[in-house]
Scaffold this active site. Structure first.
Site, mmCIF file in Angstrom:
data_model
loop_
_atom_site.group_PDB
_atom_site.id
_atom_site.type_symbol
_atom_site.label_atom_id
_atom_site.label_comp_id
_atom_site.label_asym_id
_atom_site.label_seq_id
_atom_site.Cartn_x
_atom_site.Cartn_y
_atom_site.Cartn_z
ATOM 1 N N TRP A 160 0.839 -1.315 -0.018
ATOM 2 C CA TRP A 160 -0.128 -0.087 0.042
ATOM 3 C C TRP A 160 0.931 1.268 0.043
ATOM 4 C CZ3 TRP A 160 -4.273 -1.257 -1.818
ATOM 5 C CH2 TRP A 160 -5.032 -2.483 -1.534
ATOM 6 N N LYS A 170 -11.380 -1.627 7.496
ATOM 7 C CA LYS A 170 -10.748 -2.426 7.934
ATOM 8 C C LYS A 170 -10.888 -2.501 9.522
ATOM 9 C CE LYS A 170 -8.231 -3.360 4.270
ATOM 10 N NZ LYS A 170 -7.324 -2.353 3.906
ATOM 11 N N ASP A 203 -1.285 7.002 6.699
ATOM 12 C CA ASP A 203 -2.154 5.795 6.228
ATOM 13 C C ASP A 203 -2.516 4.915 7.316
ATOM 14 O OD1 ASP A 203 -3.853 3.804 5.194
ATOM 15 O OD2 ASP A 203 -2.617 3.605 3.235
#
Ligand SMILES: *Cc1c(COP(=O)(O)O)cnc(C)c1O
Length: 356
Positions: A102, A193, A169
């Site tokens: 990511w 998540k 993030d």
């Protein structure tokens, strides 16, 4: 029967969130209307948005500190480009820490906007650890890192002190552990998540860092526009935001982040202790960087795979398969996963040991 859900995302949410959000689809607040059929500008939904935005700041300890919370669309992946669009100065540069897939995707998007300095990368070791020795250019527009690497099972245990805005993030560990969130200037997280269903992204921004790039930003991608419109620049994803609010309320009632952190530590301890004790298994991430959210591990002997897979499936466990870039297994232990589910997995691992 309810499964022990180890899915990496979208993932398990508290049972009461499923129940209350299901009820809101049939009859929202006893209004005789579904949440899916009312205006986002209605009093009832505006109240949801206001409470959700305020509760985010309250739980993170950021009330009255110049921050704004937004519920946007497009996933964390859209933030990969909104961040440089809104923060990277024209002819400036940005600094990134490359700790996983990511982070790497975020770097690729930033390159469209200007010089992107990767201060360190653990890619050559298949991202099995978090690099710790690096320096951040003092003239960067911001420094970007990824607090938890969902795929590789590593988590940053500390964050650098820097004079440039700190962007993170936190998609896979937001609201899971106590941090000094005021160290961060921009935090983003896809809801799916640890906060809610897929479809909305939480962005928490220190307002004073905005408006400094010299770029013209299209309205939909401009954080200042979204702030000015109180996170309703366009029709927001009402249902994911409502379900996220219910999760935040659940967390607050439980005692907030400090309370869930203790539970998350107990779950991670239980599983990692077994991974380290049981001769049939080995962890893939460097011990000091192990994630309390996503535990990645392998069988020492792949010949046991068929048996182990059959055993955990029979025990009612779901979503344990590892990501293809690591292989093996990944146990995602997000906030809503009860410790009882972790005990079931540990029991299966011990059972396998006895049966070999
Ligand atoms: C899942 C994930 C993403 C991608 O999120 P989307 O909402 O699917 O765009 C980004 N970063 C991290 C750390 C993730 O775990």
């Amino acid at each position: 029967m309810k499964k022990h859900n180890y899915s990496a995302g979208p993932c398990i949410l508290p049972q009461e969130v499923f129940e209350k959000s299901a009820q809101s689809i049939l009859d929202f607040n006893n209004s005789g209307l579904s949440i899916l059929e009312i205006s986002h500008r209605s009093k009832d939904f505006v109240a949801v948005m206001e409470e959700a935005r305020a509760l985010v700041l309250e739980l993170l300890g950021l009330e009255g500190k110049g921050y704004q919370a937004l519920f946007l669309s497009g996933g964390a992946s859209l933030e990969f480009l909104m961040v440089p669009y809104n923060l990277m100065k024209v002819d400036g540069k940005a600094a990134y820490l490359d700790t996983g897939t990511w982070a790497n995707s975020a770097i690729k998007e930033a390159k469209h906007f200007g010089e992107t300095v990767v201060v360190a990368s653990s890619k050559p070791e298949n991202y099995n650890h978090i690099p710790k020795e690096y320096s951040i250019p003092t003239d960067a527009s911001y420094f970007h890192c990824t607090s938890n690497n969902t795929i590789f099972g590593t988590q940053m245990k500390s964050f650098p002190t820097t004079n440039v805005p700190l962007v993170c993030d936190m998609s896979s560990d937001i609201f899971s552990r106590v941090l000094d969130f005021s160290k961060f200037d921009l935090i983003y997280a896809g809801a799916q998540k640890n906060m809610g269903p897929a479809g909305t992204t939480l962005v928490v921004i220190k307002e004073e860092i905005l408006g400094k790039t010299g770029r013209t930003i299209p309205n939909m991608l401009d954080y200042q526009q979204h702030i000015a419109k109180e996170s309703m620049y366009n029709t927001p994803p009402v249902f994911p935001i409502y379900a996220s609010l219910l999760t935040l309320q659940w967390l607050k009632n439980l005692g907030g982040i400090a309370a869930i952190e203790k539970i998350n530590e107990a779950k991670a301890n239980l599983l990692y202790t077994e991974i380290d004790r049981n001769p049939l298994f080995k962890g893939t991430a460097a011990k000091e960087d192990r994630s309390n959210m996503n535990a990645t591990f392998l069988l020492e002997n792949e010949a046991h795979q068929e048996k182990f897979d059959a055993m955990w499936k029979a025990a009612g466990i779901s979503g344990l398969a590892g990501h293809r870039s690591v292989g093996g297994y990944r146990a995602s232990m997000y906030n809503a996963l009860p410790i009882e589910s972790v005990q079931v997995l540990v029991d299966v691992m011990q059972e396998l040991e006895k049966n070999i």
